[in-house]
Scaffold this motif. Structure first.
Motif, PDB file in Angstrom:
ATOM      1  N   VAL A 121       0.868  -1.174   0.000  1.00  0.00           N
ATOM      2  CA  VAL A 121       0.000   0.000   0.000  1.00  0.00           C
ATOM      3  C   VAL A 121       0.902   1.219   0.000  1.00  0.00           C
ATOM      4  N   TRP A 122       0.710   2.105  -0.992  1.00  0.00           N
ATOM      5  CA  TRP A 122       1.548   3.280  -1.155  1.00  0.00           C
ATOM      6  C   TRP A 122       0.780   4.528  -0.742  1.00  0.00           C
ATOM      7  N   THR A 123       1.459   5.486  -0.185  1.00  0.00           N
ATOM      8  CA  THR A 123       0.865   6.788   0.115  1.00  0.00           C
ATOM      9  C   THR A 123       1.264   7.765  -0.976  1.00  0.00           C
ATOM     10  N   ASP A 124       0.516   8.827  -1.120  1.00  0.00           N
ATOM     11  CA  ASP A 124       0.828   9.832  -2.134  1.00  0.00           C
ATOM     12  C   ASP A 124       2.215  10.415  -1.891  1.00  0.00           C
ATOM     13  N   GLY A 125       3.057  10.315  -2.896  1.00  0.00           N
ATOM     14  CA  GLY A 125       4.409  10.851  -2.779  1.00  0.00           C
ATOM     15  C   GLY A 125       5.385   9.960  -2.048  1.00  0.00           C
ATOM     16  N   GLY A 126       4.928   8.801  -1.555  1.00  0.00           N
ATOM     17  CA  GLY A 126       5.811   7.907  -0.820  1.00  0.00           C
ATOM     18  C   GLY A 126       6.822   7.236  -1.730  1.00  0.00           C
ATOM     19  N   ARG A 127       8.047   7.082  -1.234  1.00  0.00           N
ATOM     20  CA  ARG A 127       9.107   6.437  -2.009  1.00  0.00           C
ATOM     21  C   ARG A 127       9.248   4.963  -1.681  1.00  0.00           C
ATOM     22  N   PHE A 128       8.421   4.471  -0.766  1.00  0.00           N
ATOM     23  CA  PHE A 128       8.426   3.044  -0.421  1.00  0.00           C
ATOM     24  C   PHE A 128       7.048   2.710   0.132  1.00  0.00           C
ATOM     25  N   PRO A 129       6.673   1.421   0.129  1.00  0.00           N
ATOM     26  CA  PRO A 129       5.348   1.055   0.632  1.00  0.00           C
ATOM     27  C   PRO A 129       5.157   1.482   2.087  1.00  0.00           C
ATOM     28  N   ASP A 130       3.996   2.045   2.380  1.00  0.00           N
ATOM     29  CA  ASP A 130       3.686   2.409   3.760  1.00  0.00           C
ATOM     30  C   ASP A 130       3.462   1.161   4.604  1.00  0.00           C
ATOM     31  N   HIS A 131       2.755   0.186   4.040  1.00  0.00           N
ATOM     32  CA  HIS A 131       2.534  -1.086   4.716  1.00  0.00           C
ATOM     33  C   HIS A 131       2.052  -2.098   3.681  1.00  0.00           C
ATOM     34  N   TYR A 132       1.853  -3.323   4.133  1.00  0.00           N
ATOM     35  CA  TYR A 132       1.314  -4.384   3.284  1.00  0.00           C
ATOM     36  C   TYR A 132      -0.021  -4.827   3.866  1.00  0.00           C
ATOM     37  N   ARG A 133      -0.981  -5.132   2.966  1.00  0.00           N
ATOM     38  CA  ARG A 133      -2.316  -5.546   3.403  1.00  0.00           C
ATOM     39  C   ARG A 133      -2.668  -6.882   2.762  1.00  0.00           C
ATOM     40  N   PRO A 134      -3.640  -7.606   3.327  1.00  0.00           N
ATOM     41  CA  PRO A 134      -4.045  -8.889   2.741  1.00  0.00           C
ATOM     42  C   PRO A 134      -4.606  -8.702   1.329  1.00  0.00           C
ATOM     43  N   THR A 135      -4.311  -9.654   0.449  1.00  0.00           N
ATOM     44  CA  THR A 135      -4.821  -9.604  -0.923  1.00  0.00           C
ATOM     45  C   THR A 135      -6.194 -10.261  -1.050  1.00  0.00           C
ATOM     46  N   GLY A 136      -6.550 -11.103  -0.078  1.00  0.00           N
ATOM     47  CA  GLY A 136      -7.794 -11.870  -0.184  1.00  0.00           C
ATOM     48  C   GLY A 136      -7.589 -13.234  -0.796  1.00  0.00           C
ATOM     49  N   GLU A 137      -6.367 -13.527  -1.234  1.00  0.00           N
ATOM     50  CA  GLU A 137      -6.067 -14.849  -1.789  1.00  0.00           C
ATOM     51  C   GLU A 137      -5.988 -15.889  -0.665  1.00  0.00           C
ATOM     52  N   PRO A 138      -6.112 -17.148  -0.991  1.00  0.00           N
ATOM     53  CA  PRO A 138      -5.893 -18.197   0.008  1.00  0.00           C
ATOM     54  C   PRO A 138      -4.464 -18.137   0.537  1.00  0.00           C
ATOM     55  N   ASP A 139      -4.277 -18.523   1.787  1.00  0.00           N
ATOM     56  CA  ASP A 139      -2.934 -18.525   2.371  1.00  0.00           C
ATOM     57  C   ASP A 139      -2.010 -19.445   1.580  1.00  0.00           C
ATOM     58  N   ALA A 140      -0.746 -19.069   1.530  1.00  0.00           N
ATOM     59  CA  ALA A 140       0.255 -19.888   0.848  1.00  0.00           C
ATOM     60  C   ALA A 140       0.547 -21.141   1.660  1.00  0.00           C
ATOM     61  N   ASP A 141       0.819 -22.223   0.965  1.00  0.00           N
ATOM     62  CA  ASP A 141       1.192 -23.470   1.635  1.00  0.00           C
ATOM     63  C   ASP A 141       2.571 -23.305   2.271  1.00  0.00           C
ATOM     64  N   TYR A 142       2.739 -23.845   3.471  1.00  0.00           N
ATOM     65  CA  TYR A 142       3.986 -23.674   4.213  1.00  0.00           C
ATOM     66  C   TYR A 142       5.204 -24.134   3.420  1.00  0.00           C
ATOM     67  N   ASP A 143       5.066 -25.211   2.648  1.00  0.00           N
ATOM     68  CA  ASP A 143       6.207 -25.728   1.902  1.00  0.00           C
ATOM     69  C   ASP A 143       6.715 -24.751   0.852  1.00  0.00           C
ATOM     70  N   THR A 144       5.885 -23.780   0.451  1.00  0.00           N
ATOM     71  CA  THR A 144       6.298 -22.836  -0.575  1.00  0.00           C
ATOM     72  C   THR A 144       7.164 -21.702  -0.027  1.00  0.00           C
ATOM     73  N   TYR A 145       7.178 -21.545   1.289  1.00  0.00           N
ATOM     74  CA  TYR A 145       7.970 -20.435   1.847  1.00  0.00           C
ATOM     75  C   TYR A 145       8.789 -20.832   3.061  1.00  0.00           C
ATOM     76  N   LYS A 146       8.843 -22.114   3.399  1.00  0.00           N
ATOM     77  CA  LYS A 146       9.519 -22.531   4.621  1.00  0.00           C
ATOM     78  C   LYS A 146      11.021 -22.225   4.603  1.00  0.00           C
ATOM     79  N   GLU A 147      11.617 -22.163   3.400  1.00  0.00           N
ATOM     80  CA  GLU A 147      13.039 -21.854   3.321  1.00  0.00           C
ATOM     81  C   GLU A 147      13.324 -20.377   3.591  1.00  0.00           C
ATOM     82  N   LEU A 148      12.282 -19.554   3.634  1.00  0.00           N
ATOM     83  CA  LEU A 148      12.450 -18.112   3.803  1.00  0.00           C
ATOM     84  C   LEU A 148      12.020 -17.633   5.187  1.00  0.00           C
ATOM     85  N   VAL A 149      11.644 -18.558   6.066  1.00  0.00           N
ATOM     86  CA  VAL A 149      11.225 -18.182   7.414  1.00  0.00           C
ATOM     87  C   VAL A 149      12.445 -17.749   8.225  1.00  0.00           C
TER      88      VAL A 149
END
Length: 313
Positions: free
Chosen positions: A285-313
Motif C-alpha cells: 500500500v503506497w501513500t501519495d508521494g511515498g518512495r516506499f510502501p507504507d505497509h502491506y495488506r491482505p490480498t484476499g487470496e488463500p494462504d500460501a502453503d507452508y512448503d512454498t515459503y519454509k526456506e524463507l522463514v
C-alpha cells in the motif's frame, strides 16, 4: 555520472537498567550532593564505586564518602562539544582523583582554554541546580584553590533511593547505498521492487546486495519481483516507538515477494493484529508521494502453503 544517493539516519532507543545497592547508593548520593566510593579489602577506595573488585573479583559493598574536591591526573581538550555532552562550550575531559579516593572519576572540566588546564591542578565539583540521581548531577568540575571540601558524614543510606536509570543511546550517521541498492531505491520511486539474480545459484535477492551472500559472486542481472508476496513470519509490537506515528499494537513481519529468494521487512495493516498469520498473502500500500510502501495488506487470496515459503522463514 549517476547521482550518489545519501541520507542522514538516526538510530535511537532508551536503554533501561536496574541498579544494585552500590550503584544505587552512588547515584542517590549525587542527588544529595554526596560523593560515595566503595572500599576494597586491601583498603583502596574506588570512585566511581563498582560492585566487584577489579583485581580480586571479590564482592564489594562497604561505602565510604569522599570529598567533592580533587586533583586532575590526566586530561584532553575537547574543541567541539557534541550533542548531549556536559557543556556546550569547549571544555576538558579530565580524570579527577577526588580527595579520599584511589581512582579517577571521568568528567568535564569547565576551563577558558587548554592553557588553563594541567595535570596536578586542583578542581571541585560544580553541582547541577536540579538533580535526579544521575552522573549529570555533577554538572562539571571547575578550578578550585581552597582547602579540601568538608565531608557530610553520610553513611550511604538515603530516603527514596534511586533504583534504576534510563540512558538514551543514539547513533547519527550518513548512509550512502552502493550500486545495487541505489537501483533498488530508484525503482521503488516508480513503485517497483527490483532485485538481482546470482549467476551461480540463480537466487534473486531483494533488496539486492551487489553480491550473493551464499556463493560470494557479484550480481548484476536485475529482476523485477512482486508486488505481491507471502508473510513468512512476524511479531506483534506493543511498545510505541519514539517519533513513529503508529498506534500499538501493530504487526511487523518478513515478506517474501513473489519471485524473490530473500524476505524483506514490512508493516502489516488492513487486518486486526490478532488475525495475522504465517502464509498470509499480502500486497503493498503506497501513500501519495511515498518512495516506499507504507505497509502491506491482505490480498484476499488463500494462504500460501507452508512448503512454498519454509526456506524463507
Amino acid at each position: 555520472m549517476p547521482e550518489v544517493l545519501k541520507a542522514p539516519l538516526v538510530v535511537e532507543f532508551p536503554f533501561t537498567r536496574s541498579l544494585g545497592p552500590v550503584q544505587s547508593a552512588f547515584l542517590t548520593g549525587l542527588r544529595e550532593r554526596v560523593v560515595l566510593g566503595v572500599k576494597t579489602r586491601d583498603g583502596r577506595t574506588l570512585v566511581p564505586p563498582v560492585e566487584y573488585d577489579p583485581v580480586t573479583s571479590e564482592d564489594l559493598g562497604e561505602l565510604v564518602e569522599v570529598a567533592s574536591t580533587g586533583t586532575v591526573t590526566t586530561w584532553a581538550w575537547n574543541h567541539e562539544p557534541r550533542r548531549g555532552q556536559p557543556l556546550d562550550t569547549p571544555f576538558a575531559w579530565v580524570l579527577v582523583k577526588l580527595d579520599g579516593a584511589d581512582t579517577g572519576l571521568l568528567h568535564a572540566l569547565d576551563a577558558p582554554g587548554p592553557d588553563a588546564v594541567q595535570t596536578g591542578m586542583r578542581v571541585g565539583v560544580r553541582w547541577a541546580e536540579e538533580r535526579s540521581g544521575a552522573i549529570t548531577d555533577i554538572a562539571c568540575f571547575e578550578p578550585y584553590d581552597g582547602d579540601r571540601a568538608e565531608l557530610t558524614g553520610s553513611d550511604g543510606r538515603f530516603e527514596d533511593m534511586v533504583t534504576g536509570i534510563v540512558a538514551p543511546a543514539r547513533l547519527d550517521y550518513t548512509y550512502s547505498p552502493g550500486r545495487a541498492q541505489s537501483g533498488y531505491i530508484n525503482a521503488l520511486s516508480d513503485r517497483r521492487a527490483v532485485g538481482e539474480r546470482c549467476p551461480s545459484c540463480r537466487k534473486v535477492y531483494v533488496p539486492p546486495r551487489g553480491a550473493c551472500p551464499t556463493c560470494g559472486v557479484a550480481t548484476s542481472e536485475q529482476v523485477e519481483v512482486g508486488p505481491r508476496g507471502t508473510l513468512t513470519t512476524y511479531c506483534i509490537v506493543n511498545i510505541k516507538a519514539k517519533n513513529l506515528d503508529i498506534e500499538v499494537p501493530y504487526v511487523y513481519g518478513h515478506i517474501a515477494l513473489d519471485g524473490a529468494d530473500l524476505a524483506l521487512h514490512g508493516r502489516i495493516g488492513g487486518i486486526p493484529y490478532d488475525q495475522v498469520r504465517m502464509g498470509l498473502r499480502v500486497e503493498p500500500v503506497w501513500t501519495d508521494g511515498g518512495r516506499f510502501p507504507d505497509h502491506y495488506r491482505p490480498t484476499g487470496e488463500p494462504d500460501a502453503d507452508y512448503d512454498t515459503y519454509k526456506e524463507l522463514v
